[in-house]
Design an enzyme around this catalytic site. Structure first.
Site, PDB file in Angstrom:
ATOM      1  N   GLU A 124       0.811  -1.223   0.000  1.00  0.00           N
ATOM      2  CA  GLU A 124       0.000   0.000   0.000  1.00  0.00           C
ATOM      3  C   GLU A 124       0.852   1.285   0.000  1.00  0.00           C
ATOM      4  O   GLU A 124       0.665   2.174   0.820  1.00  0.00           O
ATOM      5  CB  GLU A 124      -0.970  -0.018   1.203  1.00  0.00           C
ATOM      6  CG  GLU A 124      -1.879  -1.243   1.179  1.00  0.00           C
ATOM      7  CD  GLU A 124      -2.774  -1.389   2.406  1.00  0.00           C
ATOM      8  OE1 GLU A 124      -2.915  -0.440   3.177  1.00  0.00           O
ATOM      9  OE2 GLU A 124      -3.313  -2.494   2.592  1.00  0.00           O
ATOM     10  N   GLU A 239      -5.270 -11.105  -0.678  1.00  0.00           N
ATOM     11  CA  GLU A 239      -6.077 -10.863   0.528  1.00  0.00           C
ATOM     12  C   GLU A 239      -7.588 -10.948   0.233  1.00  0.00           C
ATOM     13  O   GLU A 239      -8.387 -10.220   0.785  1.00  0.00           O
ATOM     14  CB  GLU A 239      -5.743  -9.492   1.137  1.00  0.00           C
ATOM     15  CG  GLU A 239      -4.258  -9.297   1.410  1.00  0.00           C
ATOM     16  CD  GLU A 239      -3.946  -7.984   2.102  1.00  0.00           C
ATOM     17  OE1 GLU A 239      -4.869  -7.314   2.592  1.00  0.00           O
ATOM     18  OE2 GLU A 239      -2.743  -7.614   2.165  1.00  0.00           O
TER      19      GLU A 239
HETATM   20  O1  G3I Z   1      -2.495  -9.188  18.989  1.00  0.00           O
HETATM   21  C1  G3I Z   1      -2.933  -8.034  19.716  1.00  0.00           C
HETATM   22  C2  G3I Z   1      -3.592  -8.460  20.997  1.00  0.00           C
HETATM   23  O2  G3I Z   1      -2.606  -9.077  21.840  1.00  0.00           O
HETATM   24  C3  G3I Z   1      -4.169  -7.226  21.705  1.00  0.00           C
HETATM   25  O3  G3I Z   1      -4.857  -7.636  22.850  1.00  0.00           O
HETATM   26  C4  G3I Z   1      -5.131  -6.520  20.745  1.00  0.00           C
HETATM   27  C5  G3I Z   1      -5.727  -5.262  21.344  1.00  0.00           C
HETATM   28  O4  G3I Z   1      -4.743  -4.262  21.354  1.00  0.00           O
HETATM   29  O5  G3I Z   1      -4.407  -6.137  19.564  1.00  0.00           O
HETATM   30  C6  G3I Z   1      -3.952  -7.288  18.879  1.00  0.00           C
HETATM   31  O6  G3I Z   1      -3.275  -6.872  17.733  1.00  0.00           O
HETATM   32  C7  G3I Z   1      -4.170  -6.428  16.715  1.00  0.00           C
HETATM   33  C8  G3I Z   1      -4.031  -7.391  15.537  1.00  0.00           C
HETATM   34  O7  G3I Z   1      -4.775  -6.918  14.397  1.00  0.00           O
HETATM   35  C9  G3I Z   1      -4.498  -8.788  15.872  1.00  0.00           C
HETATM   36  O8  G3I Z   1      -5.902  -8.780  16.074  1.00  0.00           O
HETATM   37  C10 G3I Z   1      -3.733  -5.031  16.324  1.00  0.00           C
HETATM   38  O9  G3I Z   1      -4.035  -4.152  17.382  1.00  0.00           O
HETATM   39  C11 G3I Z   1      -4.487  -4.597  15.065  1.00  0.00           C
HETATM   40  O10 G3I Z   1      -3.956  -3.365  14.602  1.00  0.00           O
HETATM   41  C12 G3I Z   1      -4.278  -5.644  13.969  1.00  0.00           C
HETATM   42  O11 G3I Z   1      -5.028  -5.255  12.826  1.00  0.00           O
HETATM   43  C13 G3I Z   1      -4.593  -5.865  11.603  1.00  0.00           C
HETATM   44  C14 G3I Z   1      -4.425  -4.755  10.553  1.00  0.00           C
HETATM   45  O12 G3I Z   1      -4.078  -5.335   9.282  1.00  0.00           O
HETATM   46  C15 G3I Z   1      -3.317  -3.774  10.941  1.00  0.00           C
HETATM   47  O13 G3I Z   1      -2.098  -4.471  11.023  1.00  0.00           O
HETATM   48  C16 G3I Z   1      -5.645  -6.881  11.140  1.00  0.00           C
HETATM   49  O14 G3I Z   1      -5.660  -7.996  12.037  1.00  0.00           O
HETATM   50  C17 G3I Z   1      -5.323  -7.364   9.733  1.00  0.00           C
HETATM   51  O15 G3I Z   1      -6.377  -8.184   9.219  1.00  0.00           O
HETATM   52  C18 G3I Z   1      -5.130  -6.181   8.774  1.00  0.00           C
HETATM   53  O16 G3I Z   1      -4.739  -6.696   7.525  1.00  0.00           O
HETATM   54  C19 G3I Z   1      -4.516  -5.693   6.508  1.00  0.00           C
HETATM   55  C20 G3I Z   1      -3.300  -6.109   5.694  1.00  0.00           C
HETATM   56  O17 G3I Z   1      -2.173  -6.238   6.549  1.00  0.00           O
HETATM   57  C21 G3I Z   1      -3.039  -5.114   4.559  1.00  0.00           C
HETATM   58  N1  G3I Z   1      -4.227  -4.968   3.719  1.00  0.00           N
HETATM   59  C22 G3I Z   1      -5.437  -4.592   4.469  1.00  0.00           C
HETATM   60  C23 G3I Z   1      -5.732  -5.627   5.558  1.00  0.00           C
HETATM   61  C24 G3I Z   1      -7.031  -5.306   6.292  1.00  0.00           C
HETATM   62  O18 G3I Z   1      -6.882  -4.115   6.998  1.00  0.00           O
END
Ligand code: G3I
Length: 328
Positions: A124, A239
């Site tokens: 991105e 994705e």
């Molecule tokens: O693992 C921690 C957990 O220990 C904690 O309790 C919780 C609350 O703070 O956070 C958890 O981490 C989160 C993680 O997802 C796992 O659920 C992060 O805060 C959260 O930011 C993270 O979001 C991810 C997001 O990317 C940002 O990295 C999503 O799971 C993931 O599906 C999403 O994927 C993105 C691709 O990388 C790029 N393309 C878009 C796609 C969808 O947004």
């Protein structure tokens, strides 16, 4: 009957907390996937809480699972403007950003050299609505390094693992909208510039977060596939899921609409070029980023993925299995 076409490996992202806590999730990854991509554990946020120390606990666990189950691995992602630890967002100089970016890529790619076959080197980096002369998204990397941030990432990854396939990954390429066409052009321009400079790049990753109510740009996608061919580039779907928040609540209706959207999207692509892989962003509706990001007004749960919340295959899975088996 024999396969009508060459099978396309099917895969999914794996989210570590769910992987550790839900046995049915792990079983589904084993059963339906040829490819695994750690959803979050190869992002800077997961690897680099503290500047001096790399935390490979999550990525090592998922890489070991993939290798134990003979799945190929995708690495996501060496450079992104999001999911960064606080210290990275506070970098201030070009020299510091280049030193940290090169160091990160060298250490991470070296650790998994020969094990992670494909890297989303950059994720991105294209501005959502690119303007002439302003193709890049405003991230810390673009601010400190300018357009060179993409070249530095690809050049460093290629040096660290000359055998890895190196991919530019992005979204909003698929719809019949001027913005999607502009983004496809920018993606090609970036790859062309890398090649012109002799910097290895192997393919474009189309995230394909599809909107159920939007039209697929079949002609535009097929032109895109031909343009990729003329640049000697591959394509992979990285994705795939369906955002159904604008659809009627009825589950059967939504599942049928999602399956036919995926069929028309993959049909458009595959009529012009076989993707290296088709990877969904999760497998079961039980877990998806879409629930939080695109909540339905009627409160009904989203149904974005090929398995329902109880891991039962939906019509979309039959479409994906058709490509996986080479039937399509
Ligand atoms: O693992 C921690 C957990 O220990 C904690 O309790 C919780 C609350 O703070 O956070 C958890 O981490 C989160 C993680 O997802 C796992 O659920 C992060 O805060 C959260 O930011 C993270 O979001 C991810 C997001 O990317 C940002 O990295 C999503 O799971 C993931 O599906 C999403 O994927 C993105 C691709 O990388 C790029 N393309 C878009 C796609 C969808 O947004």
């Amino acid at each position: 009957a024999g396969a009508a076409s060459s099978p396309i490996p099917l895969g999914s992202a794996a989210e570590i907390d769910t992987f550790r806590s839900d046995m049915r999730y792990r079983e589904a990854l084993k059963r339906y996937c040829d490819v695994i991509v750690p959803m979050n554990d190869l992002k800077w946020e997961a690897l680099r809480h503290d500047r001096p120390r790399f935390d490979f606990s999550g990525s090592d666990e998922l890489v070991a699972f993939a290798e134990a189950n003979r799945k190929t691995l995708r690495g996501h992602t060496l450079l992104w403007g999001e999911a960064l630890p606080a210290w990275a967002k506070e970098m201030t100089t070009r020299a510091e950003a280049e030193r940290e970016l090169v160091n990160h890529i060298e250490i991470v790619v070296d650790r998994y050299r020969g094990r992670i076959a494909t890297w989303d080197v950059v994720n991105e980096v294209i501005k959502y609505d690119p303007q002439p002369g302003e193709p890049y998204r405003d991230t810390i990397w673009q601010r400190l390094l300018g357009p060179e941030h993409v070249e530095i990432a690809f050049r460093t990854a290629a040096r660290a693992d000359p055998k890895a396939r190196l991919v530019l990954n992005d979204f909003h390429f698929e719809e019949r909208e001027p913005g999607a066409a502009a983004r496809r052009k920018v993606a090609l321009d970036i790859c062309r510039r890398l090649k012109d400079k002799g910097i290895p790049v192997h393919g474009i990753g189309m995230q394909a977060h599809l909107y159920a109510e939007k039209r697929i740009d079949t002609e535009g996608l097929q032109r895109f596939m031909r343009d990729l061919d003329s640049l000697g580039l591959d394509v992979e779907i990285t994705e795939l899921d369906v955002i159904d928040w604008k659809m009627p609540a009825d589950a059967g209706q939504r599942d049928a609409a999602a399956a036919s959207l995926v069929a028309s999207f993959l049909g458009a692509i595959c009529a012009a070029k076989r993707p290296k892989a088709i990877v969904t962003w999760g497998l079961s509706d039980r877990y998806s980023w879409i629930h939080e990001t695109f909540p339905r007004k009627d409160g009904a749960r989203a149904r974005p993925l090929p398995l329902d919340a109880d891991y039962r295959p939906k019509p979309m899975m039959a479409v994906l299995e058709g490509y996986r088996s080479g039937a399509y």
